[in-house]
Design a protein around this motif. Structure first.
Motif, short mmCIF file in Angstrom:
data_model
loop_
_atom_site.label_atom_id
_atom_site.label_comp_id
_atom_site.label_asym_id
_atom_site.label_seq_id
_atom_site.Cartn_x
_atom_site.Cartn_y
_atom_site.Cartn_z
N PRO A 146 0.80 -1.23 0.00
CA PRO A 146 0.00 0.00 0.00
C PRO A 146 0.83 1.27 0.00
O PRO A 146 0.37 2.32 -0.47
CB PRO A 146 -0.84 -0.11 1.27
N LYS A 230 -7.37 -2.75 -9.19
CA LYS A 230 -8.78 -2.74 -8.77
C LYS A 230 -8.97 -1.88 -7.53
O LYS A 230 -9.79 -2.16 -6.67
CB LYS A 230 -9.26 -4.16 -8.49
N GLY A 231 -8.18 -0.82 -7.43
CA GLY A 231 -8.33 0.10 -6.31
C GLY A 231 -7.62 -0.36 -5.04
O GLY A 231 -7.53 0.37 -4.07
N GLY A 232 -7.09 -1.58 -5.04
CA GLY A 232 -6.47 -2.13 -3.84
C GLY A 232 -4.99 -1.82 -3.78
O GLY A 232 -4.51 -1.07 -4.61
N PRO A 233 -4.22 -2.36 -2.89
CA PRO A 233 -4.72 -3.11 -1.74
C PRO A 233 -5.38 -2.21 -0.69
O PRO A 233 -4.85 -1.16 -0.38
CB PRO A 233 -3.43 -3.74 -1.17
N ASN A 234 -6.49 -2.67 -0.21
CA ASN A 234 -7.25 -1.95 0.80
C ASN A 234 -7.44 -0.47 0.44
O ASN A 234 -7.14 0.42 1.22
CB ASN A 234 -6.57 -2.09 2.17
N ASN A 235 -7.92 -0.20 -0.78
CA ASN A 235 -8.24 1.15 -1.26
C ASN A 235 -7.03 2.07 -1.42
O ASN A 235 -7.20 3.27 -1.60
CB ASN A 235 -9.25 1.86 -0.34
N ASN A 238 -7.42 3.49 -4.88
CA ASN A 238 -8.76 3.81 -5.36
C ASN A 238 -8.88 5.30 -5.66
O ASN A 238 -8.50 6.13 -4.84
CB ASN A 238 -9.78 3.40 -4.29
N THR B 254 0.27 -7.95 -1.29
CA THR B 254 -0.73 -8.75 -1.97
C THR B 254 -0.10 -9.48 -3.16
O THR B 254 0.92 -9.05 -3.68
CB THR B 254 -1.89 -7.88 -2.48
N ARG B 393 -16.50 -6.46 -1.06
CA ARG B 393 -15.46 -5.44 -1.05
C ARG B 393 -14.93 -5.20 0.37
O ARG B 393 -13.73 -5.03 0.57
CB ARG B 393 -16.03 -4.15 -1.65
N ASN B 397 -11.06 -5.84 1.35
CA ASN B 397 -10.23 -4.83 1.98
C ASN B 397 -9.61 -5.35 3.28
O ASN B 397 -8.45 -5.09 3.56
CB ASN B 397 -11.04 -3.57 2.27
N GLN B 400 -6.78 -7.73 2.48
CA GLN B 400 -5.61 -7.01 1.99
C GLN B 400 -4.95 -6.19 3.09
O GLN B 400 -3.72 -6.11 3.15
CB GLN B 400 -6.01 -6.12 0.81
#
Lengths: 286, 431
Positions: A146, A230-235, A238, B254, B393, B397, B400
């Motif tokens: 991230p 896809k916007g990840g990891p954990n947003n 995004n 990830t 979702r 999240n 992740q």
């Protein structure tokens, strides 16, 4: 005579209304509803969606990401584009080839480019980590960490955008009268002050144009996120429009998506006003 | 003008004639449109095109336009946008777990409403019950299994041998998997990872497997409640995280769904968890000896099913719906299901498919092809609830966040539970 003028405006007005004003108004109205169950009609809730939005931690995170993304891509791609344009505007062997090489990323469809970059970024088997490995560094999980992921997305966007903006700068550079250069050579002006005093001010309309385009691109980026993260990891990557897409099509919450869209439109309107109020006055048109 | 006129007259005459000719030749031509996703490797669009062409030859009265529309999410968007634009497809292959949302959008009809004969009712019963679980609600069948999968363990026999492990014995349980993976990592001097479990694309799916192996089901039967913060679920996520932290057998951060197969093929990992839908692609590309096994167990074996089902959409005429059912019956018939399974690695969707000569011979010469089917016995429905997009979702999240070290597994799952509860609150109330 007035009728004649109105008729001349009509085609543009119809197009604008169909593709800009009507959707805007529809979005605004949609944002005041919540969707109904099982095909039931939507229910009017007033400003409830906006209250939700203010308390939506993900939205704020996404907005912050988008700001970082804009600050990361816009100046970098503009400066890079200008440098590339100055470089290929000079006399150098194989100029056509270099220009083409710079422009190639622009022609690639975003999805294809993102697919290629996904493999560049792949840990273990990817190009970047192979290079780092050859230099004796341990690899980075470019898209999976991230702390790094958004930066990775930004780097790819700059690569994609700079070539496109270069074309505008190149065209503008070739539009500058050679007499100016000759005159300044007679005066003995250094190359740096010629660029700073003459070339750069003359490029200002182009810079403004490119800036607006870059800003639009920074807000409308959605396609490479599909492929890369896809916007990840954990947003972590995004961005606003992807969040709109997620709400509308993954969560089937059209009205909340409309609410976010309205907020984006408002922010863009403010930015546009600032642009007209400040930047335009400082721009010199020939 | 005068010179152009006869030409356009001719053109009109020709078109009229052609149209008349077509109308005569095929008096009851029914045109169907369907969208379908591809989420694995290999040239599957070509396989689908061939199948459709075969079908059209056998049924001259029906034409099918099969449109490849990206991954499962993209395909759902394409289908829903088409509906919104009043250009609804008659049928589509969509995620098996899209059921609740398609119902909420009032987009699909039950097969029970369209089928007529007893023979067709028998057809509905001909599939593996485990694969029907995600396609049925309140005694009605909305989804017919097509490209269905479970998660399986692929392992590199050469890597096992090089690390001094028995190349023919895959890990049986969690502890063995962690140990074997760590052994490979150590034996390769850090060159090769032990195991990779993808955590982008469908993290909730992989997590569901871990949770189920720990004896825990993540959602209620009726799709209105989830149980993400259960101690068994937290333990499952802790194990997943420990593979990289404690055991040093899986990379940090990830792991990308889309490039994982390539990682395995380039031998940068000795084991991977992936959909059985990738089996044929791995078989074609791997130049080392590999095996396929059921996932390791903790308190029990387990894998969620996954993949795509056929759905019938509202708004088409009776005739079109009948034609769509004819097409779906043809596509899921034993012979085609067998061929599709061989071409891809997806499961044969009915027991009859595994009794065809083609698939029987294939399984004999290539036993990994039967693993997904055998694992079905330990299968569970894929995570599917109302507000499924939001709920999945939230779980994605959380997984992740835990894997990247932003939160502890417990914190992450507590947060996901809270988010899912918010999304589901009105459904929980309406029960």
């Amino acid at each position: 005579m007035q009728l004649y003028g109105a008729l001349l405006l009509l085609p543009a007005a119809v197009l604008l209304a169909t593709f800009a004003y009507l959707p805007t108004v529809a979005t605004l109205i949609n944002s005041l509803f919540v969707p109904g169950f099982r095909g039931q009609p939507a229910e009017f809730v007033g400003l409830e969606n906006y209250a939700l939005l203010i308390n939506d931690a993900t939205f704020w995170k996404v907005a912050r990401n988008n700001l970082v993304y804009a600050l990361g891509t816009i100046p970098a791609s503009i400066v890079l584009a200008l440098c590339m344009a100055l470089f290929v505007n000079g006399r150098l062997p194989g100029r056509g080839l270099v220009r083409m090489a710079y422009f190639t990323p622009t022609i690639l469809p975003m999805i294809a480019a993102a697919n290629i970059w996904m493999f560049f970024y792949a840990p273990q088997i990817g190009l970047f980590n192979k290079l780092l490995g050859a230099l004796g560094f341990s690899g980075i999980n470019w898209l999976g960490d991230p702390g790094v992921a958004l930066g990775s997305v930004i780097v790819m966007s700059v690569w994609k955008e700079a070539g496109f903006f270069m074309i505008f700068y190149l065209a503008a550079l070739q539009g500058i009268a050679p007499e100016l250069k000759e005159a300044s050579d007679l005066e003995g002006t250094s190359r740096w002050s010629f660029f700073w005093r003459v070339t750069f001010p003359l490029l200002m309309p182009t810079t403004l144009f490119v800036l607006i385009n870059a800003l639009i691109n920074a807000v409308r980026v959605v396609d490479h996120l599909f492929i890369l993260t896809k916007g990840g990891p954990n947003n972590a990557t995004n961005l606003l429009l992807y969040y709109v897409y997620e709400n509308a099509f993954s969560f089937f919450d059209r009205t909340y998506a409309a609410t976010i869209t309205v907020v984006i439109l408002l922010v863009l309107a403010v930015v546009a006003t600032l642009k007209f109020a400040i930047l335009d006055r400082r721009t010199h048109y020939q | 003008m005068s010179r152009r006129f006869p030409l356009s007259g001719l053109a009109i005459a020709t078109t009229t004639l052609l149209a008349a000719g077509q109308a005569c030749a095929q008096p009851e031509q029914v045109a169907l449109t369907m969208y379908y996703p591809v989420s694995v490797g290999g040239a599957l669009t070509e396989v689908i095109d061939e199948l459709v062409a075969d079908f059209e030859t056998e049924h001259p009265g029906i034409s099918v336009e099969a449109i490849y529309a990206g991954n499962y999410d993209d395909t759902r968007v394409r289908a829903m946008s088409a509906i919104e634009a009043n250009d609804a497809p008659q049928l589509s292959v969509l995620f098996s777990i899209d059921l609740y949302e398609l119902l909420e959008q009032d987009a699909i009809v039950a097969f029970d409403e369209v089928i007529e004969s007893d023979e067709e009712r028998e057809w509905l019963d001909s599939f593996y019950p485990g694969l029907m679980e995600n396609g049925q609600l309140d005694g009605q069948t909305y989804g017919i299994p097509f490209q269905r999968s479970t998660i399986v363990l692929y392992w590199n026999k050469d890597a096992f041998e090089a690390a001094g492990l028995d190349p023919e014995t895959p890990p049986e349980n969690w502890q063995e998997m962690a140990e074997m993976a760590a052994t490979v990592r150590e034996a390769s001097g850090g060159e090769q990872w032990g195991v990779m479990v993808p955590s982008t694309g469908y993290p909730y799916w992989m997590f569901q497997a871990f949770a189920f192996q720990n004896g825990h089901r993540l959602m209620s039967e009726d799709g209105t409640e989830v149980y993400f913060d259960d101690p068994a679920a937290i333990e499952a996520l802790e194990y997943w995280v420990s593979l990289s932290g404690e055991h040093q057998a899986m990379p940090d951060g990830t792991i990308e769904w889309g490039t994982l197969r390539q990682n395995f093929i380039e031998q940068s990992t000795a084991m991977m968890w992936h959909t059985t839908g990738n089996l044929t692609a791995v078989r074609n590309e791997a130049d080392f000896d590999f095996g396929v096994a059921m996932l390791p167990m903790n308190t029990q074996r387990g894998s969620p099913t996954g993949g795509g089902n056929f759905y019938l959409f509202k708004g088409s005429s009776d005739e079109e719906q009948r034609a769509a059912v004819t097409f779906i019956r043809w596509m899921t018939g034993p012979e085609r299901a067998a061929a599709w399974s061989i071409e891809t690695g997806y499961m044969g969707v009915s027991p009859a498919a595994y009794e065809t000569d083609a698939l029987r011979e294939y399984v004999e010469t290539f036993p990994p092809a039967a693993v997904a089917r055998d694992q079905l016995e330990h299968g569970t429905a894929e995570l599917s609830t109302y507000q499924g997009g939001r709920v999945r979702r939230a779980l994605d999240n959380a997984v992740q966040a835990a894997l990247t070290g932003q939160m502890s597994p417990e914190e992450a799952l507590n947060q996901a539970q809270a988010e899912a509860d918010t999304a589901l609150r009105r459904y929980a109330r309406s029960r």
